[in-house]
Scaffold this motif. Sequence first.
Motif, PDB file in Angstrom:
ATOM      1  N   SER A 585       0.853  -1.186   0.000  1.00  0.00           N
ATOM      2  CA  SER A 585       0.000   0.000   0.000  1.00  0.00           C
ATOM      3  C   SER A 585       0.887   1.234   0.000  1.00  0.00           C
ATOM      4  O   SER A 585       1.970   1.242   0.567  1.00  0.00           O
ATOM      5  CB  SER A 585      -0.975   0.015   1.171  1.00  0.00           C
ATOM      6  N   LEU A 611      -8.865  -9.962   6.896  1.00  0.00           N
ATOM      7  CA  LEU A 611      -8.770  -9.063   5.740  1.00  0.00           C
ATOM      8  C   LEU A 611      -8.380  -7.670   6.219  1.00  0.00           C
ATOM      9  O   LEU A 611      -8.812  -7.241   7.294  1.00  0.00           O
ATOM     10  CB  LEU A 611     -10.120  -8.979   5.026  1.00  0.00           C
ATOM     11  N   SER A 612      -7.559  -7.004   5.439  1.00  0.00           N
ATOM     12  CA  SER A 612      -7.131  -5.665   5.829  1.00  0.00           C
ATOM     13  C   SER A 612      -6.819  -4.829   4.589  1.00  0.00           C
ATOM     14  O   SER A 612      -6.197  -5.310   3.646  1.00  0.00           O
ATOM     15  CB  SER A 612      -5.874  -5.782   6.706  1.00  0.00           C
ATOM     16  N   PRO A 613      -7.268  -3.564   4.593  1.00  0.00           N
ATOM     17  CA  PRO A 613      -6.999  -2.714   3.423  1.00  0.00           C
ATOM     18  C   PRO A 613      -5.520  -2.357   3.295  1.00  0.00           C
ATOM     19  O   PRO A 613      -5.079  -1.831   2.289  1.00  0.00           O
ATOM     20  CB  PRO A 613      -7.828  -1.460   3.716  1.00  0.00           C
ATOM     21  N   ARG A 614      -4.762  -2.662   4.336  1.00  0.00           N
ATOM     22  CA  ARG A 614      -3.382  -2.229   4.367  1.00  0.00           C
ATOM     23  C   ARG A 614      -2.448  -3.187   3.617  1.00  0.00           C
ATOM     24  O   ARG A 614      -1.333  -2.839   3.274  1.00  0.00           O
ATOM     25  CB  ARG A 614      -2.988  -2.156   5.846  1.00  0.00           C
ATOM     26  N   LYS A 616      -1.746  -6.480   0.613  1.00  0.00           N
ATOM     27  CA  LYS A 616      -2.166  -6.809  -0.756  1.00  0.00           C
ATOM     28  C   LYS A 616      -2.287  -8.307  -1.023  1.00  0.00           C
ATOM     29  O   LYS A 616      -2.679  -8.700  -2.121  1.00  0.00           O
ATOM     30  CB  LYS A 616      -1.129  -6.235  -1.750  1.00  0.00           C
ATOM     31  N   MET A 619      -5.196 -10.434  -3.051  1.00  0.00           N
ATOM     32  CA  MET A 619      -6.253  -9.514  -3.500  1.00  0.00           C
ATOM     33  C   MET A 619      -6.880  -9.978  -4.799  1.00  0.00           C
ATOM     34  O   MET A 619      -8.052  -9.744  -5.050  1.00  0.00           O
ATOM     35  CB  MET A 619      -5.680  -8.123  -3.707  1.00  0.00           C
ATOM     36  N   ASP A 624     -12.012 -11.019  -1.032  1.00  0.00           N
ATOM     37  CA  ASP A 624     -12.773  -9.854  -0.567  1.00  0.00           C
ATOM     38  C   ASP A 624     -13.684  -9.392  -1.709  1.00  0.00           C
ATOM     39  O   ASP A 624     -13.201  -8.946  -2.748  1.00  0.00           O
ATOM     40  CB  ASP A 624     -11.796  -8.726  -0.196  1.00  0.00           C
ATOM     41  N   GLU A 628     -11.063  -4.589  -2.265  1.00  0.00           N
ATOM     42  CA  GLU A 628     -10.196  -3.542  -1.721  1.00  0.00           C
ATOM     43  C   GLU A 628      -9.231  -4.037  -0.656  1.00  0.00           C
ATOM     44  O   GLU A 628      -8.253  -3.379  -0.329  1.00  0.00           O
ATOM     45  CB  GLU A 628     -11.058  -2.433  -1.108  1.00  0.00           C
ATOM     46  N   LYS A 629      -9.551  -5.221  -0.110  1.00  0.00           N
ATOM     47  CA  LYS A 629      -8.721  -5.685   1.005  1.00  0.00           C
ATOM     48  C   LYS A 629      -7.875  -6.892   0.612  1.00  0.00           C
ATOM     49  O   LYS A 629      -8.310  -7.730  -0.179  1.00  0.00           O
ATOM     50  CB  LYS A 629      -9.616  -6.070   2.184  1.00  0.00           C
ATOM     51  N   SER A 632      -4.278 -10.574   5.663  1.00  0.00           N
ATOM     52  CA  SER A 632      -3.117 -10.301   6.502  1.00  0.00           C
ATOM     53  C   SER A 632      -3.077 -11.279   7.668  1.00  0.00           C
ATOM     54  O   SER A 632      -4.071 -11.930   7.990  1.00  0.00           O
ATOM     55  CB  SER A 632      -3.123  -8.856   6.975  1.00  0.00           C
TER      56      SER A 632
END
Length: 678
Positions: A585, A611-614, A616, A619, A624, A628-629, A632
Amino acid sequence: QTTLATKVKDPFPDWKAGEPVPYAALCTTFSLIEQTRKRLLIMEYCSLFLRQVLRLTPDDLLPTVLLMINKLAPDYAGIELGIGESLIMKAIGETTGRSIAVIKNDQKEIGDLGLVAVKSRSRQPTMFKPKPLTIRGVHKGLMDIATTMTGTGAQQKKVDGIKKLLSAADANSTGKVDITKDKGGPSEAKFIVRFLEGKLRLGLAEKSVIVSLAQAMIAHEFAKKGKVPSESDFSKAESTLKTVYSELPSYNVIIPAMLQHGIMNLREHCKLRPGVPLKPMLANPTKAITEVLDRFEGQTFTCEYKYDGERAQIHYVAKDAPKSDGDLSQVASKETGKGVAAIFSRNSEDLSQKYPDVLAKLPTWVKEGTKSFVLDCESVAWDTVEKKVLPFQQLMTRKKKDVKLEDVKVKVCVFAFDLLYLNGEAVVEKSLRERRGLLREAFKPVEGEFAFASSMDGQELDEIQMFLDESVKASCEGLMVKMLDGAESGYEPSKRSRNWLKIKKDYLAGIGDSLDLVVLGAYHGKGKRTSVFGAFLLACYNPNTDTYETVCNIGTGFSDEVLQELHASLSPIIIDRPKPFYAHSSGGQHQPDVWFEPKFVWEVKTADLTLSPRYKAGMKEGVDPSGEKGISLRFPRFIKVRDDKKPDEATTSRMVAEMYRKQESVGKSKGPAVDDDF
Ligand code: ATP
């Protein structure tokens, strides 16, 4: 193929039959390949080019294939370029007369050293016109760089080697490469630099090159007879080459044999043999004994202790064995009384220098009539007083290179669990029961030196549970459960097979999964850790896009001593900015303080995945719905450095996604991503 053939310039104007293949011709193909993501199209470009090589200059087939797969020699030859970004920048600077500061600046802006080289190249003074590069010339030039290993001035010699290639690159190119687009246009400088960096970034996997090579070869052979191969000829050629390569992974041996005898006769001429290490068979993880029973329902299986040491593939040829039994002269090997032996890692790297003690004792456990073999084993640290195996950490303390017999402090015992070759014959296609029988006839156990892996053939759940408990008491990691009879129980080189399952005690205890991840970056330590890195950014590998996808930050599981060691080994590979093939990210607060070349693989345990948006990871695997997530790890913990894995052998994004899905399907509780020490 015919429609495409018309699109590809055939033949390349500067390339006449029998003459060295121009490197520019290969780069043109690379440029076509990099503009598409379609695997079939990529393979067509690749096989069309190989057909041209076969038709015009078959002598260059070997270096062409090697340059396509970003390798110079088979893995066991131990040839590595050992080039970091700073050396490449220096070479670009010295070739083009630009200062390092300017080049670094370009690198910051463009992000891809290959393109920086192209940009710099266009400013290069052209006092004289260099001779255009050829494929064999580039291969030799790179080989010279790789083999200039050590000694005074080695670094500068490597730089000089790169300069030689760069100054001749694109000698004939008139077309401008649009560096803002990154794709298209033949550019030799770009691909030389990417080769040096170890990533061509073409989306051209080695598997695709093998298939393309088989297609090109069979088409070429038929064309010579004025014929066209059928679908079944194509698929027979592909499966022949795949099988041969898995048993004898050396293009240096296979390609000359293929040119001489034809692709359909390869199996007769290229067989598994001592002297060419093969990639070992691997196992699939399972979460419960019942899963194992479901998988093997109706078939017989066997359980073995899963020893926690280092995989060791031992090759041996007695002096009085027939010549056809194998040849260890091309690999690091040692005389062992009546024969010559070599040991290889999981990665086909030479371990003979690490285990002189094993080689010295080998004659005591090889029976008289055993003249040649390839054995699959685990070498495990051994407590000579208590006469039992020791944890993996003990094995880690052994030196890796130039070990002298008298310096060996941590003893090892070799536990043999499979036999791949015996007395002039590959036995991989025999059933495991038969191979095990041969293994026990050909060798004799010697306490603390050599043993057969403990096994149990009971098929009932409670028997397996008991054997698992015993294995744990005996300091093992758990069990390997393997198909015992029938064709499916054959040894499958280089495959993670459904016919081998592993049950690790940690999975059962719910301690969680273990993953092998690549270290991409680090954060400066705080408090007690100010002189070292305090936490690290890790990634898994996505072979489809050839990128490393971030999966967690980690700051737990490190002793002070380990942190210091890691600081020492990571500091020399710091780079100014992330490589273009790092998927991470971009938000400022999520950036590590330093980035590294992709080099080290660490084993890490995690409580579970979320899951985390931070991040990749995975993906593109559809976990998700919003897209977007990434996935992790929660509470990741450092276990050990995996010296026996290269970054491209790290846990894949698909495997991470599978772990996540499996966990979801059993409804494990999940929480938000948690970063250690943050
Ligand atoms: P890991 O070692 O972390 O489990 P891996 O990817 O290196 O992962 P796997 O196939 O997953 O390899 O596990 C098999 C490994 O276990 C082998 O590579 C080998 O080193 C070791 N091993 C120990 N005992 C046995 C045995 N009896 N049979 C096969 N492999 C064994």
